[in-house]
Design an enzyme around this catalytic site. Structure first.
Site, PDB file in Angstrom:
ATOM      1  N   SER A 126       0.823   5.556   5.379  1.00 42.91           N
ATOM      2  CA  SER A 126       0.771   5.287   3.944  1.00 42.91           C
ATOM      3  C   SER A 126      -0.167   6.249   3.229  1.00 42.91           C
ATOM      4  CB  SER A 126       0.299   3.854   3.697  1.00 42.91           C
ATOM      5  OG  SER A 126       0.047   3.633   2.326  1.00 42.91           O
ATOM      6  N   GLU A 128      -2.042   5.360   1.043  1.00 41.37           N
ATOM      7  CA  GLU A 128      -3.283   4.618   0.822  1.00 41.37           C
ATOM      8  C   GLU A 128      -4.381   5.049   1.787  1.00 41.37           C
ATOM      9  OE1 GLU A 128      -4.309   2.106  -1.343  1.00 41.37           O
ATOM     10  OE2 GLU A 128      -2.534   2.550  -2.537  1.00 41.37           O
ATOM     11  N   TYR A 150      -5.614  -2.601   3.292  1.00 38.05           N
ATOM     12  CA  TYR A 150      -4.320  -2.059   3.708  1.00 38.05           C
ATOM     13  C   TYR A 150      -4.469  -0.602   4.148  1.00 38.05           C
ATOM     14  CZ  TYR A 150       0.549  -0.445   3.300  1.00 38.05           C
ATOM     15  OH  TYR A 150       1.777   0.095   3.554  1.00 38.05           O
TER      16      TYR A 150
END
Length: 323
Positions: A126, A128, A150
């Protein structure tokens, strides 16, 4: 010989589109969820492919469960798309997020090592993981500085994949995917919330759209294109990690304006800020540099944010008219 693929997390947006792609390519596809008997697999039904898939129950945080399914399905390729998938929800469920993503990935890697079979493994990374990167586009060499539970979990999984690749010579890869949307997105994701509410406003069923920070910028792509990058990653002759993105970033305000403009509406008349929707920390800017994927895999995003918005709206209207 027909290839076999196992998709962990097949009920989600990416899992459903990936299953559709692999079936079209002649694969035998098996897919897992925690409880296959109780899961509706609505996305697979919407795509008309549920009956073509071998569905199995598997608990990713249980090594025995993971190993049993690997032995039963005997896949050539494993795609791990499972785990808690909401950045916002990860602040409320940090332990579940870490366990479902990091422990789940570790169990799959260890089970693959245990079988001694030449299984190719794809792990869903990801954007992120990068955290705040200023205004530079992130590539495969950009350091990780995650700012959400996350992101921390996905970063952990990424380094687990790299470790097993180097230590045990497993064909294991991570795709570092930036935001990608589709009509199959759950409504807890802000993009789907926006699309649903804008359609309701256009049909005079609602009057307002409440959002948190609309000044954040994201690199939004089209999910059906991104699952093709997952597939291509495992067809490459050696295991590598790839950033998958459009290479263009837009503000959430632009996404909102584009959705309202589809119905010739002025978004500023309908949008209000709700401070309760703000996250403890959030990324101001996110953009990927997909040049490596283009050069090595021949993959390039065709859909940019305005195309994504239009595609989501038109699909939603088509579904509504068919009901």
């Amino acid at each position: 010989m027909t290839k076999k693929a196992l998709i962990c997390g097949i009920s989600g947006q990416d899992g459903a589109y990936l299953a559709q792609l692999l079936i079209q390519k002649g694969y035998q596809v098996a897919g897992t969820s925690r409880d296959a008997q109780m899961c509706s697999f609505r996305n697979l039904e919407l795509l008309g492919i549920k009956e073509q898939i071998q569905l199995e129950s598997m608990a990713l945080n249980d090594f025995r469960s993971v190993l049993q399914i690997l032995m039963k399905t005997e896949p050539d390729e494993v795609y791990n798309l499972a785990g808690q998938s909401s950045v916002g929800l990860s602040f409320d469920l940090p332990v579940e997020t870490l366990e479902s993503i990091a422990t789940g990935t570790l169990n799959l890697l260890e089970a693959i090592r245990f079988t001694h079979r030449p299984i190719k493994f794809y792990s869903a990374g990801s954007s992120e993981c990068f955290g705040d990167i200023g205004v530079e586009a992130a590539d495969e060499n950009t350091p990780f500085r995650p700012r959400s539970p996350y992101g921390v979990a996905k970063s952990t999984a990424f380094w687990q994949v790299a470790n097993y690749r180097e230590a045990y010579n497993i064909f294991a890869c991570s795709g570092i995917l930036f935001n990608h949307e589709s009509p199959l997105r759950p409504r807890r994701f802000v993009t789907q919330k926006i699309i649903d509410r804008v359609i309701d406003i256009a049909q005079e069923k609602e009057q307002l759209l409440s959002l948190g920070n609309i000044n954040i910028s994201r690199d939004w792509g089209w999910a059906p294109e991104y699952v093709e990058a997952m597939y291509l990653t495992l067809q490459h002759d050696r295991p590598e990690d790839f950033v998958i993105a459009t290479g263009v970033s837009y503000k959430l305000e632009d996404f909102v304006a584009c959705a309202f403009a589809y119905f010739d509406l002025d978004w500023q008349k309908y949008v209000r800020c709700d401070r309760t929707l703000l996250r403890p920390t959030d990324l101001a800017f996110s953009q990927g540099n997909p040049q490596k994927a283009k050069q090595i895999l021949g993959w390039e995003a065709q859909y940019k944010m305005p195309d994504v918005v239009r595609g989501m709206i038109e699909a939603k209207l088509q579904i509504s008219s068919a009901i």
